[in-house]
Motif scaffolding. Structure first.
Motif, PDB file in Angstrom:
ATOM      1  N   SER A 114       0.807  -1.221   0.000  1.00 35.64           N
ATOM      2  CA  SER A 114       0.000   0.000   0.000  1.00 35.64           C
ATOM      3  C   SER A 114       0.838   1.269   0.000  1.00 35.64           C
ATOM      4  CB  SER A 114      -0.918   0.028   1.229  1.00 35.64           C
ATOM      5  OG  SER A 114      -1.813  -1.039   1.208  1.00 35.64           O
ATOM      6  N   VAL A 115       2.072   1.179   0.448  1.00 33.96           N
ATOM      7  CA  VAL A 115       2.903   2.385   0.540  1.00 33.96           C
ATOM      8  C   VAL A 115       3.570   2.735  -0.790  1.00 33.96           C
ATOM      9  CG1 VAL A 115       3.329   2.065   3.004  1.00 33.96           C
ATOM     10  CG2 VAL A 115       4.931   1.087   1.343  1.00 33.96           C
ATOM     11  N   PHE A 116       3.472   1.848  -1.767  1.00 35.88           N
ATOM     12  CA  PHE A 116       4.103   2.107  -3.062  1.00 35.88           C
ATOM     13  C   PHE A 116       3.115   2.777  -4.015  1.00 35.88           C
ATOM     14  CE2 PHE A 116       6.436  -1.555  -1.334  1.00 35.88           C
ATOM     15  CZ  PHE A 116       7.711  -0.976  -1.298  1.00 35.88           C
ATOM     16  N   PRO A 117       3.578   3.707  -4.841  1.00 37.08           N
ATOM     17  CA  PRO A 117       2.684   4.374  -5.802  1.00 37.08           C
ATOM     18  C   PRO A 117       2.060   3.368  -6.769  1.00 37.08           C
ATOM     19  CG  PRO A 117       4.824   5.458  -5.709  1.00 37.08           C
ATOM     20  CD  PRO A 117       4.950   4.185  -4.931  1.00 37.08           C
ATOM     21  N   ALA A 118       0.817   3.666  -7.138  1.00 28.65           N
ATOM     22  CA  ALA A 118       0.108   2.837  -8.115  1.00 28.65           C
ATOM     23  C   ALA A 118      -0.870   3.719  -8.882  1.00 28.65           C
ATOM     24  CB  ALA A 118      -0.643   1.706  -7.421  1.00 28.65           C
ATOM     25  N   ALA A 119      -1.018   3.461 -10.159  1.00 32.57           N
ATOM     26  CA  ALA A 119      -1.924   4.256 -10.993  1.00 32.57           C
ATOM     27  C   ALA A 119      -3.355   4.194 -10.482  1.00 32.57           C
ATOM     28  CB  ALA A 119      -1.850   3.777 -12.432  1.00 32.57           C
ATOM     29  N   SER A 120      -3.772   3.051  -9.960  1.00 38.74           N
ATOM     30  CA  SER A 120      -5.148   2.918  -9.476  1.00 38.74           C
ATOM     31  C   SER A 120      -5.431   3.875  -8.313  1.00 38.74           C
ATOM     32  CB  SER A 120      -5.431   1.483  -9.037  1.00 38.74           C
ATOM     33  OG  SER A 120      -4.592   1.124  -7.955  1.00 38.74           O
ATOM     34  N   ARG A 121      -4.439   4.170  -7.503  1.00 37.17           N
ATOM     35  CA  ARG A 121      -4.644   5.100  -6.385  1.00 37.17           C
ATOM     36  C   ARG A 121      -4.789   6.535  -6.875  1.00 37.17           C
ATOM     37  NH1 ARG A 121      -0.316   2.018  -4.138  1.00 37.17           N
ATOM     38  NH2 ARG A 121      -1.250   0.183  -3.202  1.00 37.17           N
ATOM     39  N   ILE A 122      -4.180   6.840  -8.003  1.00 36.21           N
ATOM     40  CA  ILE A 122      -4.363   8.168  -8.591  1.00 36.21           C
ATOM     41  C   ILE A 122      -5.815   8.335  -9.013  1.00 36.21           C
ATOM     42  CG2 ILE A 122      -3.747   9.653 -10.547  1.00 36.21           C
ATOM     43  CD1 ILE A 122      -0.926   8.370 -10.406  1.00 36.21           C
ATOM     44  N   ARG A 123      -6.413   7.326  -9.626  1.00 32.35           N
ATOM     45  CA  ARG A 123      -7.821   7.373 -10.039  1.00 32.35           C
ATOM     46  C   ARG A 123      -8.729   7.519  -8.826  1.00 32.35           C
ATOM     47  NH1 ARG A 123     -12.075   8.720 -12.614  1.00 32.35           N
ATOM     48  NH2 ARG A 123     -13.567   7.114 -13.087  1.00 32.35           N
ATOM     49  N   THR A 124      -8.456   6.780  -7.769  1.00 28.34           N
ATOM     50  CA  THR A 124      -9.261   6.873  -6.556  1.00 28.34           C
ATOM     51  C   THR A 124      -9.166   8.274  -5.964  1.00 28.34           C
ATOM     52  OG1 THR A 124      -8.907   4.525  -6.131  1.00 28.34           O
ATOM     53  CG2 THR A 124      -9.643   5.859  -4.271  1.00 28.34           C
ATOM     54  N   SER A 125      -7.979   8.838  -5.922  1.00 25.71           N
ATOM     55  CA  SER A 125      -7.792  10.202  -5.409  1.00 25.71           C
ATOM     56  C   SER A 125      -8.531  11.214  -6.272  1.00 25.71           C
ATOM     57  CB  SER A 125      -6.309  10.557  -5.363  1.00 25.71           C
ATOM     58  OG  SER A 125      -5.631   9.718  -4.481  1.00 25.71           O
ATOM     59  N   GLU A 126      -8.466  11.033  -7.580  1.00 23.83           N
ATOM     60  CA  GLU A 126      -9.159  11.947  -8.497  1.00 23.83           C
ATOM     61  C   GLU A 126     -10.660  11.925  -8.244  1.00 23.83           C
ATOM     62  OE1 GLU A 126     -11.598  12.928 -11.892  1.00 23.83           O
ATOM     63  OE2 GLU A 126     -11.180  10.855 -11.350  1.00 23.83           O
ATOM     64  N   ARG A 127     -11.249  10.740  -8.052  1.00 21.79           N
ATOM     65  CA  ARG A 127     -12.691  10.637  -7.780  1.00 21.79           C
ATOM     66  C   ARG A 127     -13.034  11.314  -6.465  1.00 21.79           C
ATOM     67  NH1 ARG A 127     -15.732  10.912 -11.283  1.00 21.79           N
ATOM     68  NH2 ARG A 127     -17.331  10.477  -9.767  1.00 21.79           N
ATOM     69  N   GLY A 128     -12.210  11.108  -5.456  1.00 25.19           N
ATOM     70  CA  GLY A 128     -12.463  11.743  -4.161  1.00 25.19           C
ATOM     71  C   GLY A 128     -12.427  13.262  -4.255  1.00 25.19           C
ATOM     72  N   ILE A 129     -11.448  13.792  -4.940  1.00 27.20           N
ATOM     73  CA  ILE A 129     -11.341  15.248  -5.112  1.00 27.20           C
ATOM     74  C   ILE A 129     -12.521  15.766  -5.931  1.00 27.20           C
ATOM     75  CG2 ILE A 129      -9.976  17.068  -6.221  1.00 27.20           C
ATOM     76  CD1 ILE A 129      -7.464  15.319  -5.454  1.00 27.20           C
ATOM     77  N   HIS A 130     -12.853  15.078  -7.018  1.00 26.78           N
ATOM     78  CA  HIS A 130     -13.971  15.479  -7.875  1.00 26.78           C
ATOM     79  C   HIS A 130     -15.277  15.556  -7.077  1.00 26.78           C
ATOM     80  CE1 HIS A 130     -16.394  15.644 -11.575  1.00 26.78           C
ATOM     81  NE2 HIS A 130     -17.219  14.836 -10.928  1.00 26.78           N
ATOM     82  N   GLU A 131     -15.567  14.524  -6.285  1.00 23.46           N
ATOM     83  CA  GLU A 131     -16.811  14.493  -5.521  1.00 23.46           C
ATOM     84  C   GLU A 131     -16.819  15.512  -4.391  1.00 23.46           C
ATOM     85  OE1 GLU A 131     -19.629  13.185  -6.370  1.00 23.46           O
ATOM     86  OE2 GLU A 131     -18.696  12.299  -8.135  1.00 23.46           O
TER      87      GLU A 131
END
Length: 144
Positions: A114-131
């Motif tokens: 979980s501590v390593f960067p992953a593209a899927s976490r960028i998408r999750t962060s984007e959705r959270g910010i958007h909402e």
């Protein structure tokens, strides 16, 4: 995302009393969702298309007359559900939340990786910010 929502919509539709309607909204996606719903066995006469609304606020306003005083399931992405529920409630409606398309899956808690960067976490962060911004914008406009 649209596929997950229409599948949940069809699942919810099957759990309702016979003859209930499946309303598919969204100017850009409703026609495609209709095709999937038909393929999954929803009778054509039980599908209502909203091809006009461009966002959730418009959907709530346009559907207010049809849904007022009725019980209905509101199906949308889980990350969008708080804002959608607020917009429908602001129109005097009482939806029952039926979330779909979860970004966080059961059992996907913390791990060593979980501590390593992953593209899927960028998408999750984007959705959270958007909402979060969407909720703020709705409140500023007095929609919620």
């Amino acid at each position: 995302s649209s596929l997950a929502r229409v599948v949940e919509g069809v699942r919810s539709h099957r759990l309702q009393e016979p003859g209930c309607m499946l309303v598919l909204s969204g100017a850009e996606v409703a026609a495609g969702m209709r095709t999937v719903a038909l393929d999954l066995g929803v009778p054509e006469e039980q599908i209502v298309l909203d091809l006009v609304s461009r966002d959730t606020g418009e959907q709530a306003r346009l559907l207010r007359g049809r849904l007022a005083g009725t019980s209905f399931a509101l199906v949308t992405s889980a990350s969008h559900m708080p804002r959608a529920m607020g917009l429908f409630r602001a129109q005097g409606l009482a939806p029952v939340a039926a979330p779909a398309d979860y970004l966080c899956k059961p059992g996907s808690g913390w791990s060593f990786y979980s501590v390593f960067p992953a593209a899927s976490r960028i998408r999750t962060s984007e959705r959270g910010i958007h909402e979060t911004l969407g909720l703020l914008w709705s409140r500023l406009r007095g929609q919620r």
